[in-house]
Write an enzyme that holds these catalytic residues in place. Sequence first.
Site, mmCIF file in Angstrom:
data_model
loop_
_atom_site.group_PDB
_atom_site.id
_atom_site.type_symbol
_atom_site.label_atom_id
_atom_site.label_comp_id
_atom_site.label_asym_id
_atom_site.label_seq_id
_atom_site.Cartn_x
_atom_site.Cartn_y
_atom_site.Cartn_z
ATOM 1 N N GLY A 51 0.780 -1.159 0.129
ATOM 2 C CA GLY A 51 -0.028 -0.091 -0.190
ATOM 3 C C GLY A 51 0.608 1.420 0.096
ATOM 4 O O GLY A 51 1.801 1.434 -0.928
ATOM 5 N N GLU A 74 5.530 -10.078 8.335
ATOM 6 C CA GLU A 74 5.413 -10.969 7.085
ATOM 7 C C GLU A 74 5.353 -12.468 7.641
ATOM 8 O O GLU A 74 6.046 -12.726 8.526
ATOM 9 C CB GLU A 74 6.297 -10.672 5.949
ATOM 10 N N LEU A 138 1.616 2.120 9.253
ATOM 11 C CA LEU A 138 1.199 0.750 9.781
ATOM 12 C C LEU A 138 -0.350 0.856 9.564
ATOM 13 O O LEU A 138 -1.046 1.818 9.997
ATOM 14 C CB LEU A 138 1.582 0.559 11.153
ATOM 15 N N ALA A 139 -1.070 -0.383 9.370
ATOM 16 C CA ALA A 139 -2.110 -0.767 9.100
ATOM 17 C C ALA A 139 -2.447 -2.196 9.889
ATOM 18 O O ALA A 139 -2.047 -2.954 8.885
ATOM 19 C CB ALA A 139 -2.963 -0.360 7.944
ATOM 20 N N TYR A 224 -7.000 9.287 6.945
ATOM 21 C CA TYR A 224 -8.131 9.257 5.761
ATOM 22 C C TYR A 224 -9.198 10.108 6.455
ATOM 23 O O TYR A 224 -9.362 10.062 7.725
ATOM 24 C CB TYR A 224 -8.494 8.045 5.355
ATOM 25 N N TYR A 234 -16.161 5.608 8.598
ATOM 26 C CA TYR A 234 -14.817 6.041 8.888
ATOM 27 C C TYR A 234 -14.539 7.298 9.620
ATOM 28 O O TYR A 234 -14.323 7.147 10.844
ATOM 29 C CB TYR A 234 -14.143 6.427 7.516
ATOM 30 N N LYS A 243 -7.702 8.025 14.124
ATOM 31 C CA LYS A 243 -6.939 8.980 13.271
ATOM 32 C C LYS A 243 -7.225 10.472 14.103
ATOM 33 O O LYS A 243 -6.055 11.167 14.010
ATOM 34 C CB LYS A 243 -7.749 9.239 11.789
ATOM 35 N N VAL A 273 -7.187 0.975 -3.319
ATOM 36 C CA VAL A 273 -7.139 -0.341 -2.988
ATOM 37 C C VAL A 273 -6.077 -0.933 -2.457
ATOM 38 O O VAL A 273 -4.710 -0.776 -2.895
ATOM 39 C CB VAL A 273 -7.504 -1.204 -4.412
#
Length: 391
Positions: A51, A74, A138-139, A224, A234, A243, A273
Amino acid sequence: MIIAPRIRGLICTTAHPLGCRANVERQIAAVAGRGPFRGAKNALVLGCSGGFGLASRIALGFGCRAATLGVSFEKSPTPSRTATAGWYNNRAFETAAARRGLYAKTIEGDAFSDAVREQVVAAIARDLGRIDLLVYSLAAPVRAHPRTGELHRSVIKPLGGPFAVKTLDAGKGEVRDIVIEPATAEETAATVQVMGGGDWELWAQALRDADVLADGFQTVAYSYLGGELTARIYREGTLGAAKADVDRAAAALTERLADIGGRARVAVLKAIVSQASTAIPAVPLYVSLLYRVMREQGTHESCVEHIDRLFRDGLYGDAVPADAAGRLRNDDREMAAPVQQEVGCRWRRVATHNLAELADLKRFRDEFLALFGFGLAGVDYEADVDPTRVD
Ligand code: NAD
């Protein structure tokens, strides 16, 4: 093995090594094609493998020849199971960087842990001396808090009351109505723990304490906001609460960095995406409509083009607008009135039968598969591939 996409719910559990490499190289070419810009020298990118984090590392490495240290979480491959896409992306990035004489090192582990922070600090001190940029991208769905040991799980829910919304089943190509129940106070607090600014502050403090921050150091965290269509899930939901905490952290960090002339900023980005965003109800439908409308209006940007503009024109330029809170509004094109109005009109009309006419489901699906290395031009997907080899 012959590696094909295996989709389970909202994720793909396989990834293609050669396709991931082609995806990274495609993004490198997009940045290189725009020519060099003056920016960071030594950058740390948290969440570097997919991303916006991967795009950031590519823009910094191949746009301004920054040395990059990356961190991501990972799974390695075995002879019979593919690695995560990020594992292949990290190696593809490192190989491409080495070919161009760029320093690139990746630490794979839990970025929320003190152990990984210590490894990163040691690597900076040993290899780079000091860093002048930290990108926080980071997400994550969970965070084990390094001080309390408590495991926090984030949720993606509205606040206050239930939210009835349209959603897209991208696999079946169907638009459905769903109702999402509101979060409890505990769930909201847990989401702030995972996706809020607390961990960003711990990182900046650890780097500061180790004296590895250059004068004029900058750090940026991604956010966002979005418009009315996604507001309940959101901006006004649990993720919005997290956020808002990132905004709080930016102000606190800027104060703490004042003596080295440092600054912490939030950059508000467009919807894309990504592995993280496709898990947010209503976002796949919104993005399918948005991509179509922005393309029709000539303002569409790919993920890497968007991030390249953030650095080139925003963090290291003066052409990206900032809002009253000091946030860089790289989402300006998504939030432009003609785009939001048109997406809003289509949103009200969209249903399974007119999806192809109003939205860009094909591109949504193509971009989703590309995240895992599938559907890339020039890759032979019929060929027998060893999932443990990346050369
Ligand atoms: P992504 O899912 O594509 O990437 C997340 C990265 O975080 C990956 O590299 C992953 O390995 C890493 N990661 C997750 N948990 C980790 C852990 N415990 N330790 C180390 N690394 C870990 O996500 P994305 O969509 O690029 O989102 C990145 C940021 O951008 C987030 O803050 C998100 O809110 C923000 N953002 C996303 C969008 C969007 O539409 N995708 C829009 C605006 C802002």
